[in-house]
Design a protein around this motif. Structure first.
Motif, PDB file in Angstrom:
ATOM      1  N   ASN A  36      60.036  58.838  60.540  1.00  0.00           N
ATOM      2  CA  ASN A  36      60.118  57.764  59.908  1.00  0.00           C
ATOM      3  C   ASN A  36      61.323  58.018  59.647  1.00  0.00           C
ATOM      4  O   ASN A  36      60.828  58.502  57.908  1.00  0.00           O
ATOM      5  CB  ASN A  36      59.088  56.628  59.450  1.00  0.00           C
ATOM      6  CG  ASN A  36      59.437  56.085  58.373  1.00  0.00           C
ATOM      7  OD1 ASN A  36      60.337  55.373  58.524  1.00  0.00           O
ATOM      8  ND2 ASN A  36      58.740  55.852  57.274  1.00  0.00           N
ATOM      9  N   CYS A  39      61.807  56.939  55.003  1.00  0.00           N
ATOM     10  CA  CYS A  39      61.010  57.488  54.618  1.00  0.00           C
ATOM     11  C   CYS A  39      60.684  59.107  54.128  1.00  0.00           C
ATOM     12  O   CYS A  39      59.863  59.500  53.526  1.00  0.00           O
ATOM     13  CB  CYS A  39      58.847  56.720  54.182  1.00  0.00           C
ATOM     14  SG  CYS A  39      57.851  57.604  53.921  1.00  0.00           S
ATOM     15  N   ASP A  41      58.700  60.593  56.832  1.00  0.00           N
ATOM     16  CA  ASP A  41      57.847  61.343  57.446  1.00  0.00           C
ATOM     17  C   ASP A  41      57.542  61.507  58.439  1.00  0.00           C
ATOM     18  O   ASP A  41      58.750  61.058  59.857  1.00  0.00           O
ATOM     19  CB  ASP A  41      56.882  59.689  57.824  1.00  0.00           C
ATOM     20  CG  ASP A  41      56.592  58.678  56.461  1.00  0.00           C
ATOM     21  OD1 ASP A  41      56.438  59.572  55.217  1.00  0.00           O
ATOM     22  OD2 ASP A  41      56.573  57.422  56.684  1.00  0.00           O
ATOM     23  N   CYS A  64      54.143  59.905  54.418  1.00  0.00           N
ATOM     24  CA  CYS A  64      53.057  60.076  52.830  1.00  0.00           C
ATOM     25  C   CYS A  64      52.421  59.457  53.000  1.00  0.00           C
ATOM     26  O   CYS A  64      51.167  59.764  53.982  1.00  0.00           O
ATOM     27  CB  CYS A  64      54.619  58.514  51.828  1.00  0.00           C
ATOM     28  SG  CYS A  64      54.201  57.008  53.290  1.00  0.00           S
ATOM     29  N   CYS A  67      51.532  57.206  56.288  1.00  0.00           N
ATOM     30  CA  CYS A  67      51.634  57.403  56.924  1.00  0.00           C
ATOM     31  C   CYS A  67      50.405  58.242  57.652  1.00  0.00           C
ATOM     32  O   CYS A  67      49.955  57.994  58.996  1.00  0.00           O
ATOM     33  CB  CYS A  67      52.925  58.374  56.832  1.00  0.00           C
ATOM     34  SG  CYS A  67      53.657  59.061  58.574  1.00  0.00           S
ATOM     35  N   ARG A 123      57.244  50.002  53.844  1.00  0.00           N
ATOM     36  CA  ARG A 123      55.340  51.390  54.283  1.00  0.00           C
ATOM     37  C   ARG A 123      55.151  50.823  55.044  1.00  0.00           C
ATOM     38  O   ARG A 123      54.164  51.046  55.798  1.00  0.00           O
ATOM     39  CB  ARG A 123      55.069  51.184  53.336  1.00  0.00           C
ATOM     40  CG  ARG A 123      55.338  51.296  51.507  1.00  0.00           C
ATOM     41  CD  ARG A 123      55.687  53.016  51.675  1.00  0.00           C
ATOM     42  NE  ARG A 123      56.105  53.171  50.524  1.00  0.00           N
ATOM     43  CZ  ARG A 123      55.799  54.497  50.041  1.00  0.00           C
ATOM     44  NH1 ARG A 123      54.805  55.426  50.975  1.00  0.00           N
ATOM     45  NH2 ARG A 123      55.907  54.515  48.814  1.00  0.00           N
ATOM     46  N   CYS A 126      56.045  53.388  57.640  1.00  0.00           N
ATOM     47  CA  CYS A 126      55.242  54.447  57.217  1.00  0.00           C
ATOM     48  C   CYS A 126      53.928  54.078  58.647  1.00  0.00           C
ATOM     49  O   CYS A 126      52.747  54.875  58.813  1.00  0.00           O
ATOM     50  CB  CYS A 126      54.819  54.499  56.069  1.00  0.00           C
ATOM     51  SG  CYS A 126      56.553  54.900  55.361  1.00  0.00           S
TER      52      CYS A 126
END
Ligand code: ZN
Length: 148
Positions: A36, A39, A41, A64, A67, A123, A126
């Motif tokens: 991702n 972010c 991730d 994060c 995630c 988010r 995530c």
């Protein structure tokens, strides 16, 4: 409302600190890598599938808190499910998170707590990353099976 938010934060923190089913798997039946970039991730999802049943799901990665905790809860939710049930759960989760829905109408069980992430639209990716990665891995297994 405040109680829900508190619970949401507790669950996220708990799964982030102690992710369930964390670590790579030796000789998995399927494996996929997800990423991702929004972010930063990244995640690897490993599957053990036997007779159409998801016997084990493990993950590893750098993500994060959202995630990691979503991935951790996903492994718990999917273990022991049939491939069809797992796919149905993926669809429900994705639908509940990305569409405008009445959450009580979607069968999510414990995963409902993750819907708190809807308050933070950036988010959502995530929270869905592990699930998309799981779906990609599952498709590999199904690709391997020529009959049925
Ligand atoms: Zn993230």
């Amino acid at each position: 409302m405040d109680h829900t938010r508190e619970l949401y934060q507790q669950v996220i923190l708990d799964h982030n600190k102690n992710p369930r089913n964390y670590g790579s798997m030796e000789k998995p039946d399927a494996f996929a890598h997800g990423n991702n970039p929004l972010c930063g991730d990244t995640i690897d999802v490993f599957l053990r599938i036997n007779n159409g049943i998801v016997e084990a799901v493990q993950f590893e990665g750098a993500g994060c808190a959202i995630c990691t905790s979503s991935a951790s809860m996903m492994t718990e939710a999917l273990t022991g499910k049939s491939e069809a049930e797992a796919e149905a759960l993926f669809k429900s989760f994705h639908h509940a998170l990305t569409d405008v829905v009445e959450l009580d109408d979607v069968p999510l069980g414990k995963l409902k707590i993750l819907m708190g992430v809807k308050d933070y639209p950036v988010r959502v990716k995530c929270a869905t990353l592990a699930w998309h990665t799981f779906e990609a891995a599952l498709k590999q297994v199904q690709g391997d099976i020529s009959t049925e």
